[in-house]
Enzyme design. Structure first.
Site, PDB file in Angstrom:
ATOM      1  N   GLU A   1       3.148   4.933  -1.943  1.00 40.52           N
ATOM      2  CA  GLU A   1       2.501   3.949  -1.057  1.00 40.52           C
ATOM      3  C   GLU A   1       2.042   4.610   0.240  1.00 40.52           C
ATOM      4  OE1 GLU A   1       4.667   0.217  -0.714  1.00 40.52           O
ATOM      5  OE2 GLU A   1       4.394  -0.143  -2.859  1.00 40.52           O
TER       6      GLU A   1
ATOM      7  N   GLU B   1       5.523   0.450  -9.977  1.00 36.23           N
ATOM      8  CA  GLU B   1       6.304  -0.632  -9.356  1.00 36.23           C
ATOM      9  C   GLU B   1       5.661  -1.949  -9.753  1.00 36.23           C
ATOM     10  OE1 GLU B   1       7.398  -0.397  -5.225  1.00 36.23           O
ATOM     11  OE2 GLU B   1       7.610   1.789  -5.320  1.00 36.23           O
TER      12      GLU B   1
HETATM   13  O1  AHR Z   1      10.564  -1.814  -4.592  1.00 34.11           O
HETATM   14  C1  AHR Z   1      10.696  -2.085  -3.242  1.00 34.11           C
HETATM   15  C2  AHR Z   1       9.631  -1.432  -2.386  1.00 34.11           C
HETATM   16  O2  AHR Z   1       8.397  -2.006  -2.679  1.00 34.11           O
HETATM   17  C3  AHR Z   1       9.391   0.033  -2.594  1.00 34.11           C
HETATM   18  O3  AHR Z   1      10.275   0.831  -1.878  1.00 34.11           O
HETATM   19  C4  AHR Z   1       8.004   0.221  -2.092  1.00 34.11           C
HETATM   20  O4  AHR Z   1       7.347   1.302  -2.699  1.00 34.11           O
HETATM   21  C5  AHR Z   1       7.353  -1.118  -2.365  1.00 34.11           C
HETATM   22  O5  AHR Z   1       6.671  -1.595  -1.273  1.00 34.11           O
END
Ligand code: AHR
Length: 493
Positions: free
Chosen positions: A174, A297
């Site tokens: 991210e 994710e």
């Molecule tokens: O999964 C929780 C968080 O969500 C992670 O650390 C991040 O990459 C995303 O914003």
């Protein structure tokens, strides 16, 4: 009205990459600590510090790949803090997640040991946001160099003679947000630079994953593919299913109103549009589809449970989560020519978990059961499936009532997974199953009467799969009655 599908069991459409069934474990809340790691001196039965009950449960869903150490944590993780004798390891503050002490007892050696126990492939995410090129390069050398070198020697001093095998490596996380708040142009340059020093040593070949877009940031994808496609094997995508608004109220994990069920399903379906639009941009630069879309994710994100640390992201998991998992996995399977990996967030005690723990107790969530029911698709041949679904319409939201996947296993059996997202009505589905003789069908169903049915430490088996028999077979035609809010798995022999 009724739903109809045609499955051509003898028309193969490529392979469903088993890594679509991947997972993610971050140093966040009680995922690593308490979830996986309790330490060797714990009263909780463990092997070298890792919980036995958790390993046993996760082996049953065949986790193909596990992403670690973050997430946002990855871009403030300095791997050298997590090696060497545990009592000497640096204690730091996990500034991103709850401001708690991170004692670094779970580091590189412990992660690879966990992967060995789970029989899963490691996916390590490196630090671009607050790390250096040298630090990232040395980590890869430490993990994978076989021979004499400063980092290989250090690894050996720490008790690991041979290097580990490591394929998947992420260059930051991210980087448009917690990983450095960068512009895509800037990150693309940094990506190109950092990845240059992520070396392939000996036989070890790294699959390099670039930090990809957030949700529908198509510009990010365009710039990264234009500037860096030739240097990457995968581009990540993050998307969470949130019924409400991220900052002002996401919605509760249990005890939610009907319209939040509907909003959740609608948002879960949105990942299809995201995959198709990001893939179309990727096609422009990579028509051969060499670069994988790595959805590393995904999952539901609700308000934390009352009384828990807001930075720990602990939420219950209901039959609604099971439907989000089932629908998402059906969509990933359907797009498996581009989606080479997906990692649900996160394995234990964080967001859409497989497992919840309370000290020595452990429960399996409805999402766990979906992963167990769907594991038959891992590395199976996808077979041609056309489905025409009724529309589930609520207010201004419309979505298919039924989704499906079908694949052929090595033994020739066809496995079909089905979801009925309708919270109130059963769905009739007729499947015309062509290209095989139907001898026998075995089915299982995961469903519940209540929209927020879930498992608790007092009632751990409230939601679990049971035998499913609500179908008739007439030659090659299957007539199935899918209960409301259900996930069904059929094996056709
Ligand atoms: O999964 C929780 C968080 O969500 C992670 O650390 C991040 O990459 C995303 O914003």
């Amino acid at each position: 009205m009724s739903n109809k599908a045609i499955i051509n069991a003898d028309v193969k459409k490529g392979t469903i990459n088993k890594n679509i069934y991947g997972h993610f474990a971050e140093h966040l809340g009680r995922c690593i600590y308490e979830g996986f790691w309790v330490g060797e001196d714990s009263d909780i039965p463990n092997t070298n510090g890792i919980r036995n009950d958790v390993v046993e449960a996760l082996k049953n869903i065949k986790i193909p790949v596990l992403r670690w150490p973050g997430g946002c944590f990855a871009d403030e993780y300095h791997w050298k803090d997590g090696i060497g004798p545990r009592e000497n390891r640096k204690r730091m503050v996990n500034t991103h997640w709850g401001g708690v002490i991170e004692n670094n007892h779970f580091g590189t050696h412990e992660f690879f040991m966990l992967c060995d126990m789970l029989e899963t492939e490691p996916y390590v995410c490196g630090n671009v946001g607050s790390g250096t090129v040298q630090e990232m390069s040395e980590w890869v050398e430490y993990m994978t160099f076989n021979g004499e070198s400063p980092m290989a020697n250090l690894r050996q001093e720490n008790g690991k003679e041979e290097p580990w095998a490591l394929t998947y490596f992420g260059v930051g996380n991210e980087n448009w947000g917690c990983g450095g708040n960068m512009r895509p142009q800037y990150y693309a340059d940094l990506y190109n630079r950092f990845q240059t020093y992520v070396r392939n040593y000996g036989e070890n070949k790294i699959y390099r994953i670039a930090g990809g877009p957030n949700v529908d940031d198509y510009k990010w994808t365009d710039v990264l593919m234009r500037e860096s496609a030739q240097h990457m094997d995968g581009l990540s995508l993050h998307y969470y299913t949130i019924p409400g608004e991220f900052w002002t109220g996401k919605g509760a994990a249990t005890n939610f109103p009907e319209d939040e069920w509907d909003a959740t399903m609608h948002k879960a379906y949105h990942i299809q549009e995201l995959i198709e639009k990001h893939s179309a941009i990727m096609d422009k630069y990579d028509p051969e589809k060499r670069v994988g879309l790595i959805i590393d994710e995904w999952g539901t994100w609700f308000d934390v449970e009352e009384g828990t640390n807001p930075g720990f992201l602990y939420q219950q998991n209901t039959i609604r989560d099971a439907l989000v998992a089932g629908v998402s996995l059906n969509i990933f399977n359907d797009h498996s020519e581009r989606v080479q990996m997906a990692n649900i967030a996160q394995t234990i005690n964080v967001l859409q978990s497989m497992i919840l723990t309370d000290k020595e107790k452990m429960i399996l969530t409805p999402t766990y059961h979906v992963f167990e029911m769907y594991k038959v698709h891992q590395d199976a041949a996808k077979v041609a499936l056309d489905i025409t679904s009724d529309t589930f319409k609520v207010g201004d939201k419309e979505m298919p009532q039924v989704t499906a996947s079908a694949s052929k296993a090595n033994d020739g059996n066809i496995n079909i997974t089905l979801c009925n997202v309708d919270r109130a009505s059963a769905a009739d589905l007729t499947i015309d199953l062509r290209g095989m003789d139907v001898n026998q069908i075995n089915g299982r169903v995961l469903t519940a009467n209540e929209m927020d049915a879930h498992n608790t430490f007092e009632n751990p088996d409230n939601v679990k799969p049971v035998k499913f028999t609500d179908f008739q077979v007439n030659g090659n035609e299957l007539s199935i009655n899918l209960p409301s809010k259900s996930v069904v798995a059929l094996t056709v022999e």
